[in-house]
Design an enzyme around this catalytic site. Structure first.
Site, PDB file in Angstrom:
ATOM      1  N   TYR A  31     -26.737  50.985-118.879  1.00  0.00           N
ATOM      2  CA  TYR A  31     -25.798  50.247-118.122  1.00  0.00           C
ATOM      3  C   TYR A  31     -25.625  48.979-118.913  1.00  0.00           C
ATOM      4  CZ  TYR A  31     -27.361  53.575-114.630  1.00  0.00           C
ATOM      5  OH  TYR A  31     -27.458  54.910-113.909  1.00  0.00           O
ATOM      6  N   TYR A  45     -21.382  59.097-119.960  1.00  0.00           N
ATOM      7  CA  TYR A  45     -22.621  58.387-119.288  1.00  0.00           C
ATOM      8  C   TYR A  45     -23.627  58.738-119.924  1.00  0.00           C
ATOM      9  CZ  TYR A  45     -26.078  57.615-115.778  1.00  0.00           C
ATOM     10  OH  TYR A  45     -27.322  57.129-115.331  1.00  0.00           O
ATOM     11  N   LYS A 103     -31.415  47.852-108.136  1.00  0.00           N
ATOM     12  CA  LYS A 103     -32.019  48.700-106.887  1.00  0.00           C
ATOM     13  C   LYS A 103     -32.859  48.083-105.985  1.00  0.00           C
ATOM     14  CE  LYS A 103     -29.325  51.469-109.025  1.00  0.00           C
ATOM     15  NZ  LYS A 103     -29.066  51.240-110.027  1.00  0.00           N
TER      16      LYS A 103
HETATM   17  C1  PLP Z   1     -27.946  51.837-111.189  1.00  0.00           C
HETATM   18  C2  PLP Z   1     -27.653  50.741-112.195  1.00  0.00           C
HETATM   19  C3  PLP Z   1     -26.583  49.976-112.555  1.00  0.00           C
HETATM   20  C4  PLP Z   1     -25.140  50.613-111.556  1.00  0.00           C
HETATM   21  O1  PLP Z   1     -25.191  49.838-110.248  1.00  0.00           O
HETATM   22  P1  PLP Z   1     -24.513  50.685-109.153  1.00  0.00           P
HETATM   23  O2  PLP Z   1     -24.972  49.948-107.879  1.00  0.00           O
HETATM   24  O3  PLP Z   1     -25.096  52.088-108.987  1.00  0.00           O
HETATM   25  O4  PLP Z   1     -22.898  50.472-109.340  1.00  0.00           O
HETATM   26  C5  PLP Z   1     -26.165  49.191-113.348  1.00  0.00           C
HETATM   27  N1  PLP Z   1     -27.296  48.562-114.288  1.00  0.00           N
HETATM   28  C6  PLP Z   1     -28.446  49.332-114.159  1.00  0.00           C
HETATM   29  C7  PLP Z   1     -29.603  48.777-114.976  1.00  0.00           C
HETATM   30  C8  PLP Z   1     -28.767  50.486-113.119  1.00  0.00           C
HETATM   31  O5  PLP Z   1     -29.894  50.805-113.097  1.00  0.00           O
END
Ligand code: PLP
Length: 338
Positions: free
Chosen positions: A289, A263, A49
């Protein structure tokens, strides 16, 4: 492709490392696994992000905003990093949190919830699963406006065309590193959620003629639902760049299943992946993630999806603060569902 015509704030001083993982590669028995350390991006601690927010926050500042409004799930890394950017810029920050699992938002939990409070979030509105997040954020923005201030709404995950530019910048950074380090990568494995990362990287690869397949691992959806989102995001980014290009549908590829049962809910393959990286390379993945994405890379390797001598790049997108929410499961001291 010239990104310099888009306003950008800088939150990371230098390119994130591109490294080979010899111990993990040996433990897995091939392919040759490399890692791009986007967990080392800036902003308390950073992650994917951070790259998107460099462009989004620059836009907010250009519009004279004084308050960032965004949304996410409980333990959202995106909310934490948006708050960190707000702090750095002297802005206020408010979140709308969608309780995808009922009762899962506990204000005084550890991990990101602790960091929300430590960095001084101004307000958190918790809404039930299925709420229209765009409308919910607009209501928060209206409150800010009513108080005589100026809000700027950042969509979930920072994934719109502007946010996707962050991963176009990453594509260019990678291209430079491949050249300077003399590295030849055959395929890239990346997490695919709100899709700004996967879609932005794809647009960046196509726009810079980087001929390297991207394998997405869905963190919340199977390919039938995920791939159209990624395609749409890649096209939106390409359009914003003025590339005059139709993103080929077959350039979008993802695998599902690894995110199950749900999720953010732990599964056994994720626990194995998090332990393996910690114990072979001392690299911290996260349970929501990157642990599941690495479980995908491991699973595909065991199925023979990659050649043993192939160079596969894993994009580490951050997320480590959430490790502390699942300590017992990650140490094998509490049961996992999947
Ligand atoms: C938000 C996030 C993702 C996913 O990325 P997107 O751009 O939303 O597809 C992957 N890994 C982490 C650690 C995240 O915070």
């Amino acid at each position: 492709m010239d990104l310099s015509r888009f306003p950008r704030r800088r939150y990371t001083l230098s390119p994130t490392p591109l490294e080979f993982m010899p111990n993990f590669t040996r433990a897995l028995g091939g392919p040759q696994v490399w890692i791009k350390r986007d967990d080392m991006l800036g902003l308390a601690p950073g992650g994917n992000k951070t790259r998107k927010l460099e462009f989004l926050v620059a836009d907010a500042l250009a519009q004279g905003a004084d308050t960032l409004v965004t949304c996410g799930a409980p333990q959202s890394n995106h909310c934490r990093i948006t708050l960190a950017a707000a702090v750095r810029e002297g802005l206020k920050c408010r979140f709308v949190i969608e309780e995808r699992v009922p009762g899962s938002f506990q204000r005084d939990a550890s991990g990101n919830h602790f960091l929300f409070r430590l960095m001084g979030v101004e307000a958190i509105t918790v809404v039930p699963a299925g709420t229209n997040m765009r409308e919910a954020m607009q209501r928060v923005a209206d409150e800010v406006t009513a108080a005589g201030r100026k809000p700027y709404i950042i969509p979930g995950g920072g994934s719109n065309a502007l946010g996707g530019l962050g991963y176009v910048a990453c594509a260019q950074e990678l291209q430079q590193q491949f050249f300077e380090q003399g590295v030849r990568i055959d395929r890239v494995v990346v997490g695919s959620g709100s899709s700004g990362t996967h879609g932005g990287l794809l647009a960046g690869f196509l726009g810079n003629r980087i001929d390297m397949p991207i394998v997405g691992i869905g963190v919340s959806r199977d390919p039938a639902d995920q791939d159209p989102l990624v395609h749409q995001e890649a096209q939106a980014v390409a359009d914003l760049l003025g590339l005059d290009m139709k993103v080929p549908r077959e350039a979008v590829l993802s695998f599902g299943e690894y995110w199950r049962p749900k999720y953010s809910v732990p599964n056994a393959a994720m626990v194995e992946a998090v332990q393996m990286l910690a114990r072979t390379e001392a690299i911290l993945l996260d349970p929501v993630y990157t642990g599941k994405v690495m479980a995908g890379l491991i699973g595909l390797s065991r199925q023979g999806y990659f050649r043993r001598d192939e160079n596969v790049l894993f994009l580490h997108t951050g997320g480590a603060p959430a490790l502390h929410v699942y300590e017992a499961q990650l140490l094998g001291e509490a049961p996992v569902v999947g």
